[in-house]
Design a protein around this motif. Structure first.
Motif, PDB file in Angstrom:
ATOM      1  N   GLY A 103      76.834 -16.558  12.837  1.00  0.00           N
ATOM      2  CA  GLY A 103      75.587 -15.777  13.050  1.00  0.00           C
ATOM      3  C   GLY A 103      76.057 -14.716  13.793  1.00  0.00           C
ATOM      4  O   GLY A 103      77.514 -14.538  14.221  1.00  0.00           O
TER       5      GLY A 103
ATOM      6  N   PRO B 131      68.054 -18.058  13.609  1.00  0.00           N
ATOM      7  CA  PRO B 131      69.242 -17.392  13.138  1.00  0.00           C
ATOM      8  C   PRO B 131      69.620 -17.239  11.876  1.00  0.00           C
ATOM      9  O   PRO B 131      69.641 -17.946  11.102  1.00  0.00           O
TER      10      PRO B 131
ATOM     11  N   LEU C 202      70.928 -14.702  19.006  1.00  0.00           N
ATOM     12  CA  LEU C 202      71.357 -14.324  17.340  1.00  0.00           C
ATOM     13  C   LEU C 202      70.291 -13.584  16.773  1.00  0.00           C
ATOM     14  O   LEU C 202      69.193 -13.721  17.004  1.00  0.00           O
TER      15      LEU C 202
END
Length: 805
Positions: free
Chosen positions: A379, A368, A360
């Protein structure tokens, strides 16, 4: 000073006009020296900026501005294979700078103040108004426009075909429920312009920015962005069709789509269960309406709109036997396409896996970056780096193994992209705003290349709504997003498709019938939209729940009219598939602006278009019309449905009487249109028989057309030349018409012979003789003026037909 400080710190107030003001007096860099390269020249300015001028394809040149100590981000627009290592470059000194002669184009370098001017064969193209500029929060370049030139550009916007006078945000962004406009920001912007003076400028920068086509200052074209690669490419050609081909040959031609992509799609938001999906397919079969694909929206992985995005696996309660369903459809030659999105909700079953695998985009703290949007807290997959791509692909590969035939990538602007999200691109950390407009491009690249590697015998199908210059080389078929179910939404579609097609995105299309809004079914709007879709690159009715987009759910006469046009699209498969071949070989779009016929007259025409070389199409985008006006280019034209002939000496307007059963479609005299009537699936196409329509008129003494044919699915057809061409030609004298077909090439499964049925339109009298054919092999229909001739031809030798008139 206050205004200047406000500007460079990123305050939005007055930014557009102020930037032009700054560039008019603050850019005073000078050329101090130059350095020759094998394929160009490096120019050194006194402010530390280097300017690399490089040859690309013949007639195109790249200019890359680079501040000292800055490593430019990679190019997205131009593949490496189109960057020659060596080129024939000539450099000569001039009184005020340098002259650089590259293949097909020349650049004049003014030393003080620094400025570049471009020409081709002595024809002036465009010149910088000021060399590339760099400030703390913005960079860009500005050009001088001539007073009379008109401009295409910017990609998806509803602003009219001539975009001059507009200032557009360069930030791909959803535009839910848009209509006729003006709409200056949408799903798929293109940082590029194409001039009526037959040049194009492509800005190879995916950052958030603006494209100003003479809005702030009438005779200035300006590109600016918050960061990224400051690079632009000038392309030139003698006329617009050749210019389009040059642009596409530079940014990358579209791979051949699978033949089934030209068929009819069953699609909606969305099929909630396996049984519902099966029932819809069964309805198409029962009602005899052709169908080639079924598209599953987000209910395949969750029962609700919110909370499940990122599961990337079947909801077994709703789809208990998905592989059996996919297999059953495949046995009927129906292909299953599923939606995916780059968002992984924190509530989804795969979020922890994405986090663990560092898939991510990150926040400033290195974790993230999660944020809220309509579907939940989420995400975003980082498609710019290998970790993100590897993790994401794992799920695609599993679906591929289950039999999924195509991908639908949604929300790929991406729809929400926090400015402080960090991506890792080839080891360089970049912010979201620096690469925002390249997200869909990188996503499509991953999906296309990895699908092709996993299934090298199949052409990938990639449907996406956002990307960048050159995204077509990854097979991308863009659609125009969540258009409103209104006449205004429908009217915008020709402009949107044409503005994309001239820059290479030749399969741009709409949700036929409209997607958003509409409390009641408007049968006339639906009918007109799906009629026009017959001549759009992709035929995919799609809509929000409430009003079914599939014709099987509607009553006659709506269903009867629409199904007849769907059948016409299938009948035209040989012609349409040849358009795909021509696009992949040359870059010529399927759907072409009228300016291809006459730039001076039709540059601003956005209500009608050309479908290949043969057809002129005018969608009916207003209700209850009894007549409309069709603008015909010079030549002889036939009404496709009535057969009525029109002569247009210098281009003329024709009053066209309307009924709901047909729409204005005209065929140019001298056109060949191959057809195969009665197909229910594209897989039913057979090389054993073909109907070829020819529109004859004595004003066209010579005519020619090339048809392409292959087995419909191999990605190697072009590279291995595993295809057949049928070259048709006509010679028309006052009392004789000779038609000829010349085959060349072959592919696996091609029979030795085929039955060829000629359908010759436009004759005013019954022929007196057809040489070497008995009367029983030809038929004259006096009422329609159509001559039908049946002939058996060999794929090894030429065949001719001699008609005495």
């Amino acid at each position: 000073m206050t205004l200047f400080r406000a500007f460079i710190t990123g305050r939005p107030a007055f930014a557009g006009s102020l930037l032009l003001l700054i560039c008019s007096f603050a850019q005073a860099a000078e050329l101090v020296r130059h350095q020759r390269l094998d394929n160009g020249v490096v120019l050194h300015r006194d402010d530390g900026v280097t300017v690399t001028v490089s040859a690309l394809t013949t007639g195109s040149v790249e200019v890359l501005y680079r501040p000292a100590d800055e490593q430019p981000l990679p190019s997205l627009a131009v593949p490496d294979k189109n960057r020659p290592e060596h080129a024939k470059i000539e450099i000569s000194q001039a009184a005020d700078g340098l002259n650089i002669l590259l293949p097909g184009i020349s650049v004049e370098v003014q030393a003080q103040p620094f400025k570049l001017t471009f020409a081709q064969d002595g024809r002036a193209l465009i010149e910088e108004a000021a060399g590339g500029f760099f400030y703390q929060t913005v960079r860009g370049v500005q050009f001088a426009l001539t007073a009379d030139e008109k401009l295409y550009g910017g990609g998806q916007r509803v602003l009219g075909m001539d975009r001059r006078g507009s200032r557009m945000p360069l930030y791909n962004r959803a535009s839910y429920g848009y209509s006729e406009g003006p709409v200056d920001q949408m799903y798929f912007g293109l940082p590029a312009v194409m001039s009526s003076r037959n040049y194009a400028i492509l800005f190879d920068n995916a950052a958030s920015g603006h494209l100003d086509m003479g809005h702030t200052s009438p005779n200035r074209l300006q590109f600016d962005a918050v960061g990224g690669r400051l690079s632009y490419i000038v392309v030139a050609a003698p006329a617009l069709p050749q210019l389009v081909q040059q642009v596409v040959s530079l940014t990358g031609r579209q791979p051949l789509p699978p033949r089934w992509a030209l068929g009819n799609f069953a699609s909606r938001f969305g099929y909630r269960t396996e049984q519902e999906t099966r029932d819809v397919v069964a309805m198409f079969n029962k009602q005899g309406i052709p169908l080639d694909a079924v598209v599953l929206d987000l209910y395949w992985f969750g029962p609700d709109i919110q909370g499940h995005m990122g599961n990337l696996d079947w909801d077994k309660n709703a789809f208990p036997t998905p592989q059996a369903m996919i297999r059953d459809f495949a046995e009927q030659d129906i292909h299953t396409v599923v939606i995916t999105e780059p968002f992984v909700l924190t509530s989804s079953s795969q979020y922890q896996s994405a986090k663990t695998n560092q898939a991510l985009a990150k926040g400033l703290d290195g974790n993230p970056h999660t944020f809220d949007f309509y579907f939940g807290n989420t995400g975003l997959v980082d498609v710019f780096n290998d970790k993100g791509r590897d993790w994401f692909w794992h799920y695609y590969r599993r679906l591929l193994d289950q039999g999924i035939a195509g991908w639908w990538g949604d929300l790929g602007e991406p729809e929400v992209h926090p400015y402080d999200a960090l991506h890792s691109w080839d080891g360089t950390t970049v912010t979201a705003d620096e690469i925002h407009n390249g997200f869909g491009h990188q996503w499509a690249k991953m999906v296309y290349e990895r699908t092709l590697h996993a299934q090298p015998e199949q052409r990938p199908f990639v449907l996406m709504r956002s990307g960048f210059l050159g995204s077509q080389r990854y097979g991308m078929m863009p659609w125009t997003g969540d258009v409103s179910r209104t006449w205004g939404g429908f009217k915008a579609q020709v402009e949107l498709a044409l503005q994309m097609s001239v820059f290479g995105l030749a399969y741009t299309h709409s949700d036929l019938g409209g997607f958003a809004g509409g409390d009641t079914f408007n049968a006339q709007l639906y009918t007109r939209w799906l009629q026009a879709g017959t001549f759009f690159p992709v035929y995919r009715p799609h809509a929000h729940e409430g009003i079914p987009p599939e014709p099987v759910f509607h009553d006659d006469p709506t269903k009867q009219i629409v199904s007849r046009f769907i059948q016409l699209r299938y009948d035209m498969l040989p012609y349409n598939y040849s358009l795909s071949y021509t696009n992949s070989l040359t870059g010529m779009p399927l759907m072409r602006p009228m300016s291809f016929a006459n730039s001076a007259r039709f540059f601003e025409e956005g209500d009608q278009f050309l479908w290949g070389d043969a057809f002129l199409v005018k969608p009916i985008t207003a209700p209850d019309l009894k007549h409309t006006t069709v603008a015909l280019p010079a030549g002889t034209w036939f009404d496709f449905f009535s057969g009525k002939k029109y002569h247009s000496k210098s281009g003329s307007n024709v009053e066209h009487a309307l009924t709901l059963e047909t729409m204005p479609v005209y065929v140019k005299a001298g056109s060949f249109v191959p057809m195969q009537p009665g197909l229910m699936r594209t897989a039913d196409y057979s090389a054993e028989h073909l109907a070829v329509h020819y529109w004859a008129d004595a004003s066209v003494s010579q005519a020619a057309y090339r048809m392409y044919e292959d087995q419909g699915q191999s990605p190697q057809s072009l590279a291995e030349k595993a295809y057949l061409t049928l070259d048709f030609s006509a010679t028309h004298n006052p009392d004789k018409l000779r038609l000829n077909v010349s085959p060349k090439g072959s592919y696996a499964g091609l029979p030795d012979q085929r039955k060829l049925t000629w359908k010759i339109h436009g004759l005013t009298e019954k022929p007196t003789q057809i040489r070497q054919l008995a009367d029983k092999k030809w038929h004259w229909e006096a009422k329609t003026g159509v001559l039908t001739v049946t002939q058996l031809i060999s794929h090894a030798t030429d065949s001719s037909l001699h008609i005495e008139l």
